[in-house]
Design an enzyme around this catalytic site. Structure first.
Site: not given
Ligand code: GLC
Ligand code: CA
Length: 563
Positions: A98, A256, A332
């Protein structure tokens, strides 16, 4: 279409804190993961995406990083990580890390320096603004409730945090910040990692001037996405990252990207001119929230199959030949897929297999989230005290304490949507604490572990787990599952989702009954064939069945090859 290993892969996501605990402290860890690698190898996945394992004060379970080049002590040491990588590679499994670079922890040395004085050399690593009329610099709301700005007394200014106040946003306008990040990426890639999942990567560029968000509700803070999602310099930054780092390695990259359109996705994932292999889009995750809800987490409505078809079909068709899709039904941050899109009561097994069939037979790279392969379900803790997720806890406080909502109503929303649904420990066996830990888990196990667990699933040839294994195997044996063109059929059917996949010399038919009813499936006349072979199904099937007209059983899924 070019053939590549990352298109042909199946990715398994591990949320380390909840996966397997090796030393009884109640927290999943790297040695726990190492102990389960044979399980993953047998499942057939060939890539693992690890949610963050870097040093972190855990305000947001590792998504708040205080050292990008070290491992969180609760999870182990760098040496354990090296061993994990070696053991994965030995089994032919690649490792995707990640990459959380929209923000750091407020305990990162850069931020500790930055907040010391206005002229500190690290000040400009973050986004600082003076007060406006004695208040926050603008009206932006944080994803985790309240203002996106935090006043910092020592220097009398506010810093921006789109997430928690312990996650200050990095200032990507500063070339030194970008250079640090690229160096860090090289460091991991040289150690042998096989790719990155890039956390909220389309939020790194903020609009100049940080304008106020449009006011769409009576709330004090408003969603400012239009000024920081897909911002003006995003593609420039991604381009630089590609040139400086990614183009030097053969890696899997997935961004993402909330609120992304297929047009953006084509820009970013185009094989020649794009920057990343694929994106996580969110449109299908928003189908069970009221449109325009300030937070899809705080809003529930039933989702409709026609909407799911429309969204997925648009992503399939628009990206075909122009970009590449990632496929996921849970992770998650999301409720459990079987509870959300299937039926976690009477038809749990059937509907989990149906969803698995769907996930694996679209065009794109499938992502399986830990526990999904045994049909783990949502959890419903009766007390907010049992929840651990910062987003859930903040939301509860905001709605109940500040806005005066009925606590039971807020809990009902949490039961449906909380991220902790996905974060209860993986259920390995029917023993104490589901075999996750010999101690007390950091979050309670789901009480249904006595019947839903890996040991049970391994022993039952008809289990969801064995079905996933067969699907993953089928994908390896049939390039059409990876590369075939997608064509929706029966687009107006409210219960059955059916489509074909086509290559010049091959064709598949996928039939999915997304309901607990027994609808009739009638194959459209234009789909001609002379014979059919069943590839996989979640019920026993007669070879003599006339697939032009079938009465489907609840949550029935079948995949045929048409000849
Ligand atoms: C992304 C992650 C999440 C996190 C957020 C801030 O959406 O998947 O779990 O809380 O970013 O890093
Ligand atoms: Ca542990």
């Amino acid at each position: 279409m070019k053939k590549t290993w990352w298109k042909e892969s199946v990715v398994y996501q591990i949320y380390p804190r909840s996966f397997a605990d090796s030393n009884g402290d109640g927290i999943g860890d790297l040695r726990g993961i190492i102990s389960k690698l044979d399980y993953l190898k047998d499942l057939g996945v060939n890539v693992v995406w690890l949610s963050p394992v870097y040093r972190s004060p855990n305000d947001d379970n590792g998504y708040d990083i205080s050292d990008y080049r070290d491992i969180m002590p609760e999870f182990g040491a760098l040496a354990d990580w090296e061993e994990l990588l070696t053991e994965m590679h030995r089994r032919g499994i690649k490792l995707v890390m990640d990459l959380v670079v929209n923000h750091t922890s407020d305990e990162h040395p850069w931020f500790i320096e930055a907040r010391k004085s206005r002229d500190n050399p690290y000040r400009d690593y973050y986004i600082w603004r003076p007060a406006r009329d004695g208040r926050e610099p603008n009206n932006w709301q944080s994803f985790f409730s309240g203002s996106a700005w935090q006043y910092d007394a020592p220097t009398g200014e506010y810093y921006l945090h789109l997430f928690s106040r312990k996650q200050p946003d990095l200032n990507w306008e500063n070339p030194r910040v970008r250079a640090e990040i690229y160096d860090m990426m090289h460091w991991w890639l040289k150690k042998g990692v096989d790719g990155f999942r890039m956390d909220v990567i389309n939020m790194i560029s903020k609009a100049p001037g940080l304008p106020d968000a449009p006011v769409t509700s009576g709330e004090r803070y408003q969603f400012g996405g239009r000024y920081f999602v897909n911002g003006p310099r995003l593609l420039e930054y991604l381009d630089e990252m590609k040139r400086t780092v990614l183009s030097h390695y053969d890696v899997l990259t997935v961004g993402e990207t909330p609120l992304v359109s297929t047009a953006h996705a084509i820009d970013i994932t185009n094989e020649e001119t794009g920057h990343l292999n694929m994106l996580f889009q969110f449109e299908h995750m928003d189908l069970d929230a009221e449109p325009g809800a300030a937070s899809s987490r705080a809003s529930i409505r039933p989702w409709r199959l026609l909407d799911l078809k429309q969204v997925m079909t648009r992503w399939q068709k628009d990206l075909e030949g122009h970009g590449w899709n990632s496929l996921y039904l849970s992770n998650h941050d999301q409720p459990r897929a079987v509870s959300r899109f299937g039926n976690d009561g009477r038809y749990r097994v059937e509907s989990a297999k149906l969803l698995a069939t769907f996930l694996h037979t679209l065009q794109g790279t499938p992502y399986v989230y830990q526990g999904e392969e045994i049909g783990m379900t949502n959890v419903a803790f009766e007390s907010i005290e049992d929840y651990r997720d910062i987003e859930t806890c903040n939301m509860y406080r905001e709605y109940v304490e500040e806005r005066g909502y009925d606590p039971q109503a807020v809990l009902a929303t949490i039961h449906a949507k909380s991220r902790d649904n996905a974060r209860t420990p993986v259920q390995w066996d029917a023993g104490a604490q589901a075999g996750f830990t010999s101690g007390t888990p950091w979050i309670k196990v789901n009480p249904n572990y006595r019947t839903i667990n890996v040991a049970q699933a391994l022993a039952d040839p008809d289990s969801i787990l064995h079905y996933y294994r067969r699907l993953i195997q089928l994908r390896k044996e049939n390039p059409i599952i990876v590369y075939g063109r997608y064509e929706l059929i029966l687009d107006a059917d409210e219960q059955v989702y059916a489509y074909t996949r086509t290559l010049p010399d091959d064709r598949l038919l996928v039939i999915l009954n997304f309901s607990a009813d027994t609808p009739v499936f009638a194959l459209p006349g234009h789909i001609g064939f002379s014979a059919h072979d069943l590839l996989i199904a979640n019920y026993p099937v007669e070879p003599s069945d006339d697939i032009r007209l079938l009465t489907l059983r609840p949550y029935e899924a079948r995949v045929y090859r048409l000849r």
